[in-house]
Design a protein around this motif. Structure first.
Motif, short mmCIF file in Angstrom:
data_model
loop_
_atom_site.label_atom_id
_atom_site.label_comp_id
_atom_site.label_asym_id
_atom_site.label_seq_id
_atom_site.Cartn_x
_atom_site.Cartn_y
_atom_site.Cartn_z
N ARG A 100 36.29 -69.42 11.06
CA ARG A 100 35.76 -69.89 12.22
C ARG A 100 35.36 -68.57 13.25
NH1 ARG A 100 40.11 -73.63 12.05
NH2 ARG A 100 41.27 -72.44 13.35
N LEU A 101 35.96 -67.40 13.19
CA LEU A 101 35.52 -66.17 13.69
C LEU A 101 34.38 -65.59 13.30
CD1 LEU A 101 39.26 -64.60 14.74
CD2 LEU A 101 37.70 -66.24 16.36
N GLY A 102 34.05 -65.83 12.02
CA GLY A 102 33.09 -65.15 11.44
C GLY A 102 31.73 -65.41 11.94
N ILE A 103 30.82 -64.60 12.14
CA ILE A 103 29.37 -64.79 12.43
C ILE A 103 28.41 -64.59 11.48
CG2 ILE A 103 27.53 -64.35 14.19
CD1 ILE A 103 29.62 -63.65 16.36
N GLN A 104 28.26 -65.40 10.49
CA GLN A 104 27.62 -65.16 9.27
C GLN A 104 26.29 -64.88 9.42
OE1 GLN A 104 28.82 -68.78 6.84
NE2 GLN A 104 30.57 -67.52 6.09
N ASP A 105 25.65 -65.32 10.28
CA ASP A 105 24.10 -64.89 10.54
C ASP A 105 23.82 -64.19 11.79
OD1 ASP A 105 25.04 -66.57 12.75
OD2 ASP A 105 23.13 -67.53 13.24
N ALA A 106 24.51 -63.06 11.60
CA ALA A 106 24.71 -62.00 12.64
C ALA A 106 23.23 -60.99 12.37
CB ALA A 106 25.82 -61.02 12.51
N ALA A 107 22.92 -60.83 11.23
CA ALA A 107 21.75 -59.90 11.18
C ALA A 107 20.66 -60.63 11.64
CB ALA A 107 21.73 -59.54 9.54
N ASN A 108 20.29 -62.16 11.30
CA ASN A 108 19.30 -62.93 11.79
C ASN A 108 19.27 -62.78 13.42
OD1 ASN A 108 16.94 -64.59 11.39
ND2 ASN A 108 18.66 -66.07 12.15
N ARG A 109 20.59 -62.75 14.10
CA ARG A 109 20.61 -62.98 15.46
C ARG A 109 20.15 -61.78 16.00
NH1 ARG A 109 26.27 -65.64 17.42
NH2 ARG A 109 26.41 -67.35 15.79
#
Length: 363
Positions: free
Chosen positions: A344-353
């Motif tokens: 839940r804490l993970g931001i899997q699309d961080a590079a795209n953001r």
């Protein structure tokens, strides 16, 4: 689009930058990149190996105490700004991104003064001096922990996460297990103290090695290159249990992580981004030797949400370590809850953001 990236000093600043570059290359093959670092920094060897154009400037960090060396640093900063302006104008940069380390100071400041769109990326809960300084001049600030928001102008802050979180996805965990000698039918804990290892963690593991041999789980123990020979000598005296695999370093960490059930680690920002992206529970032993004790703050961001358990180095002993590991790996309900909390804490699309942030600024 012509993109300049600057970040240096530690892998925690460099690897997110490289992850971002790789993501943009996938989405925009025509994008051109230039990386600006220091000649003697870690980035000077890592970045060229990735076939990314690299230029260097000479700059050093400020001392926290009053010192004559700081006067020299101011002069180097001004020279660094002048050199950076020339490099940026020659490259005709469309946007400049700083991912941390003192080299970002003159590079990003020069870009702001030239009117080039600028972004800084803060990986930790507590920002360093360089990012605090640059926050006044940049257009946007990407953060990875909510705690970091308070240190920056609110209107500039965007929760992006760490681009490294995107890179660890899609790995073959079974292949990762087999590559290091782990069985695929038994829970596994990975214990590591970063690329150079952590002596207190090594000592705690050695003191509990015999007891680990009787546990219903496997242990992958990464000592760090610096400590491996010393640990090896100790292990020869104690004996190496069959379920404990000891290595100095592993080069396929994302692949191995994908097959791990629990991790014991320091609380560096990049490590935590990777763990939460994959939904891996952790026992975090923050390094007490970092600026502003930021690793403990990083760890608290996970432990307060039940994605990790916090174990301070001063409380670290062999029995305590075993107790913590047993409490999670032998309790399937708790393990499942922690995995969900971590994911839940993970931001899997961080590079795209981060990529979207760049596109918004460069129109």
């Amino acid at each position: 689009m012509k993109i300049v990236v600057s970040g240096g000093g530690t892998g925690g600043h460099i690897y997110p930058a490289l992850a971002l570059i790789r993501e943009i290359k996938k989405k925009d093959p025509n994008a051109e990149f230039l990386y600006i670092g220091t000649e003697k920094g870690l980035e000077s060897t890592i970045v060229p190996r990735e076939n990314i154009p690299f230029k260097s400037i000479h700059i050093t960090g400020f001392r926290r105490k009053l010192s004559f060396e700081n006067i020299k640093t101011v002069l180097r900063f001004l020279k660094g700004v002048s050199d950076s302006k020339k490099i940026l104008e020659e490259f005709n940069a469309d946007v400049v991104i700083g991912t941390g380390g003192y080299v970002c100071g003159p590079v990003v400041y020069a870009a702001a003064k030239l009117g080039i769109p600028t972004i800084i990326h803060e990986q930790n809960s507590i920002p360093g001096l360089t990012n605090k300084f640059l926050s006044r001049y940049v257009d946007r600030i990407g953060i990875c922990f909510e705690d970091a928001r308070q240190y920056f102008p609110a209107e500039k802050v965007v929760m992006t996460g760490n681009p490294r979180a995107s890179e660890v996805l899609g790995q073959d965990g079974n292949k990762g297990r087999l590559s290091v000698g782990l069985k695929d039918n038994q829970p596994a804990v990975l214990i590591f103290g970063g690329s150079r290892g952590a002596k207190p963690l090594n000592e705690a593991v050695l003191k509990s090695l015999t007891e680990m041999g009787s546990k219903p789980y496997q242990v992958l123990y990464i000592t760090g290159d610096v400590h491996y020979e010393e640990v090896k000598k100790e292990v020869e005296l104690i004996g190496n249990p069959e379920n404990v695999i000891i290595k100095p370093f592993i080069h396929n960490m994302p692949e191995v992580l994908a097959g791990i059930d629990l991790t014991v680690a320091r609380a560096g920002a990049t490590t935590l981004a990777e763990l939460t992206s994959l939904g891996i529970p952790s026992i975090l032993i923050p390094s007490p030797y970092v600026t502003d004790n930021h690793q403990e703050k990083n760890a608290l961001a996970l432990s307060t949400h039940h994605a990790a358990e916090l174990l301070l180095e001063r409380d670290l002993t062999g029995p305590k370590l075993i107790e913590k590991i047993d409490g999670i790996l032998t309790n399937s309900e708790k393990l499942a809850e922690m995995k969900s909390a971590s994911r839940r804490l993970g931001i899997q699309d961080a590079a795209n953001r981060m990529h979207q942030l760049i596109k918004e600024l460069v129109k």
